[in-house]
Design a protein around this motif. Structure first.
Motif, PDB file in Angstrom:
ATOM      1  N   MET A  40      77.036  20.489 -31.285  1.00 37.53           N
ATOM      2  CA  MET A  40      75.920  21.093 -32.006  1.00 37.53           C
ATOM      3  C   MET A  40      74.765  20.099 -32.106  1.00 37.53           C
ATOM      4  SD  MET A  40      76.914  24.160 -32.975  1.00 37.53           S
ATOM      5  CE  MET A  40      76.167  24.682 -34.509  1.00 37.53           C
ATOM      6  N   PRO A  41      73.533  20.570 -31.938  1.00 39.67           N
ATOM      7  CA  PRO A  41      72.391  19.665 -32.077  1.00 39.67           C
ATOM      8  C   PRO A  41      72.232  19.190 -33.508  1.00 39.67           C
ATOM      9  CG  PRO A  41      71.657  21.936 -31.869  1.00 39.67           C
ATOM     10  CD  PRO A  41      73.127  21.941 -31.610  1.00 39.67           C
ATOM     11  N   ALA A  42      71.611  18.050 -33.667  1.00 41.42           N
ATOM     12  CA  ALA A  42      71.374  17.501 -34.995  1.00 41.42           C
ATOM     13  C   ALA A  42      70.585  18.492 -35.841  1.00 41.42           C
ATOM     14  CB  ALA A  42      70.615  16.182 -34.885  1.00 41.42           C
ATOM     15  N   GLY A  43      71.020  18.674 -37.087  1.00 49.88           N
ATOM     16  CA  GLY A  43      70.335  19.577 -38.004  1.00 49.88           C
ATOM     17  C   GLY A  43      70.797  21.019 -37.927  1.00 49.88           C
ATOM     18  N   ALA A  44      71.644  21.333 -36.970  1.00 46.66           N
ATOM     19  CA  ALA A  44      72.138  22.712 -36.853  1.00 46.66           C
ATOM     20  C   ALA A  44      73.121  23.000 -37.976  1.00 46.66           C
ATOM     21  CB  ALA A  44      72.819  22.912 -35.507  1.00 46.66           C
ATOM     22  N   GLY A 101      75.090  28.321 -27.666  1.00 47.89           N
ATOM     23  CA  GLY A 101      74.284  27.313 -27.001  1.00 47.89           C
ATOM     24  C   GLY A 101      74.241  27.578 -25.501  1.00 47.89           C
ATOM     25  N   GLU A 102      74.298  26.494 -24.715  1.00 52.47           N
ATOM     26  CA  GLU A 102      74.314  26.626 -23.267  1.00 52.47           C
ATOM     27  C   GLU A 102      75.727  26.802 -22.729  1.00 52.47           C
ATOM     28  OE1 GLU A 102      72.429  23.148 -21.771  1.00 52.47           O
ATOM     29  OE2 GLU A 102      70.423  23.680 -22.492  1.00 52.47           O
ATOM     30  N   GLY A 103      76.721  26.711 -23.619  1.00 54.67           N
ATOM     31  CA  GLY A 103      78.106  26.755 -23.164  1.00 54.67           C
ATOM     32  C   GLY A 103      78.536  28.089 -22.635  1.00 54.67           C
ATOM     33  N   TRP A 120      85.234  35.133 -23.966  1.00 54.50           N
ATOM     34  CA  TRP A 120      84.341  34.044 -23.587  1.00 54.50           C
ATOM     35  C   TRP A 120      83.743  34.309 -22.208  1.00 54.50           C
ATOM     36  CZ3 TRP A 120      81.607  30.434 -25.700  1.00 54.50           C
ATOM     37  CH2 TRP A 120      81.120  29.353 -24.948  1.00 54.50           C
ATOM     38  N   GLN A 121      82.436  34.371 -22.164  1.00 51.36           N
ATOM     39  CA  GLN A 121      81.681  34.438 -20.912  1.00 51.36           C
ATOM     40  C   GLN A 121      81.167  33.037 -20.630  1.00 51.36           C
ATOM     41  OE1 GLN A 121      78.313  37.140 -20.987  1.00 51.36           O
ATOM     42  NE2 GLN A 121      77.323  36.054 -19.285  1.00 51.36           N
ATOM     43  N   ALA A 122      81.785  32.377 -19.674  1.00 43.31           N
ATOM     44  CA  ALA A 122      81.487  30.964 -19.437  1.00 43.31           C
ATOM     45  C   ALA A 122      80.138  30.773 -18.760  1.00 43.31           C
ATOM     46  CB  ALA A 122      82.572  30.340 -18.580  1.00 43.31           C
ATOM     47  N   ARG A 123      79.444  29.750 -19.213  1.00 43.33           N
ATOM     48  CA  ARG A 123      78.253  29.258 -18.530  1.00 43.33           C
ATOM     49  C   ARG A 123      78.500  27.773 -18.245  1.00 43.33           C
ATOM     50  NH1 ARG A 123      74.252  32.638 -22.544  1.00 43.33           N
ATOM     51  NH2 ARG A 123      74.404  34.653 -21.445  1.00 43.33           N
TER      52      ARG A 123
END
Length: 274
Positions: A40-44, A101-103, A120-123
Motif C-alpha cells: 500500500m502507498p504511504a498514507g493509504a 492497485g496495479e496488482g 482474482w483477475q491478475a494484472r
C-alpha cells in the motif's frame, strides 16, 4: 525464472485479514520464515503486506476491524464478468469487483452453501509464486455439511470436477496438469507416477471435507511444513493455540489458531515410502 500463472478456475492466492497486521507478520515470519513487502502507498487507509518466501510472493496480510480469517481466491479472466456468472449460478455478492492497485481486480461472494469465495483477475500480481514447499500454501479445502450443493455450484461456475476417493473428495480443474507441465512443473506426471497418486491428481486444485450439520461452510487453508512437530512447537512458543493434531498415512497435520483467531492447517508430507 518462469513466473507461475493460473488458468481461470484455479485457486491462485490466499490472504489473511488481521486486526494487528504487524503482530500477524511477526507470528508468520516466526513459523514459516516469511519476509514482507508493503503493497500500500504511504498514507493509504489500511495495510496490505505481501508475504514472501525466498523473495517470491506466497500470501497477503491485510488489516481489518473485523475478525481474523484466511481467504482463498480463484483466478478469473475478467472479475466483472465472473461476478455476473457466479451470481447467476447461485452465489451472493458480498463485495463488488474493485481494483487492488496495479496488482489486479478482485471481488468477494458467498457461495450457495455459505462459504465466502473470492476471485482474482491478475494484472501485476499473478498469484502465489511458491506452492507445496515448506512455508508455502499447500491446498485450500472447502469444509461444508452440504457437499452436494457445493459440487453442483462449482461445477457450473468454474467447470470443476469432483472425484470421491473414499478418504476425501478431490476437486480437479481439467487441463491444469497440462498447464503446470508446460510451465513451472515439467516433471509433475513422472513424480506423481512414482508416488502412485490417484488418477487425475495432476489436475487437483482443492478438496472438499464434509463437516457436521451444525458447522458453517468455509474455505480452509493448509500450508506445507517440513516438520509438523517443530511447527507446533514454534506456534505455541509464539502464542498460538494448537487445536488438534493428526497422523495419517500420507500426512502429519496440526490445526492451529493464530494469535488473533485465524485458523489454518500445517501439513507435513509423510509418504509411506519415506
Amino acid at each position: 525464472m518462469i513466473q507461475r500463472t493460473y488458468p481461470q478456475g484455479v485457486p491462485c492466492w490466499i490472504d489473511t485479514e488481521q486486526p494487528d497486521v504487524e503482530a500477524a507478520a511477526e507470528f508468520y515470519a516466526g513459523i514459516f520464515g516469511w519476509t514482507f513487502e508493503d503493497a500500500m502507498p504511504a498514507g493509504a487507509p489500511g495495510r496490505y503486506l505481501i508475504a514472501k518466501l525466498g523473495g517470491q510472493d506466497v500470501a497477503g496480510l491485510a488489516s481489518t476491524q473485523g475478525a481474523a480469517a484466511w481467504s482463498t481466491y480463484v483466478s478469473v479472466e475478467d472479475a466483472d464478468v465472473a461476478v455476473q456468472r457466479l451470481v447467476a449460478a447461485g452465489a451472493t455478492l458480498r463485495s463488488a469487483a474493485a481494483d487492488a492497485g496495479e496488482g489486479g481486480r478482485s471481488a468477494a461472494l458467498i457461495d450457495p452453501v455459505g462459504a465466502e469465495l473470492r476471485i482474482w483477475q491478475a494484472r501485476r500480481r499473478l498469484g502465489a509464486q511458491v506452492a507445496n514447499q515448506p512455508g508455502a500454501w499447500n491446498f485450500s479445502d472447502l469444509h461444508t455439511p452440504n457437499p452436494g450443493a457445493a459440487i453442483k455450484f462449482y461445477e457450473d461456475a468454474f467447470g470443476w470436477q469432483v472425484d470421491d476417493l473414499g478418504f476425501a473428495m478431490m476437486i480437479r480443474r481439467p487441463g491444469y496438469g497440462d498447464h503446470l507441465e508446460a510451465t513451472v512443473d515439467p516433471g509433475i506426471r513422472a513424480r506423481q507416477s512414482v508416488l502412485a497418486a490417484p488418477p487425475g491428481f495432476e489436475d487437483a486444485i482443492a478438496w472438499i471435507a464434509t463437516t457436521a450439520p451444525d458447522e458453517l461452510s468455509r474455505w480452509h487453508v493448509s500450508f506445507t511444513v517440513a516438520d509438523r512437530d517443530q511447527t507446533v512447537a514454534d506456534a505455541k512458543r509464539l502464542g498460538a493455540q494448537v487445536l488438534s493434531q493428526n497422523d495419517a498415512e500420507w500426512t502429519h497435520t496440526a490445526l492451529i489458531r493464530d494469535l488473533q483467531g485465524a485458523v489454518f492447517t500445517a501439513s507435513q508430507f509423510t509418504p509411506p515410502s519415506g
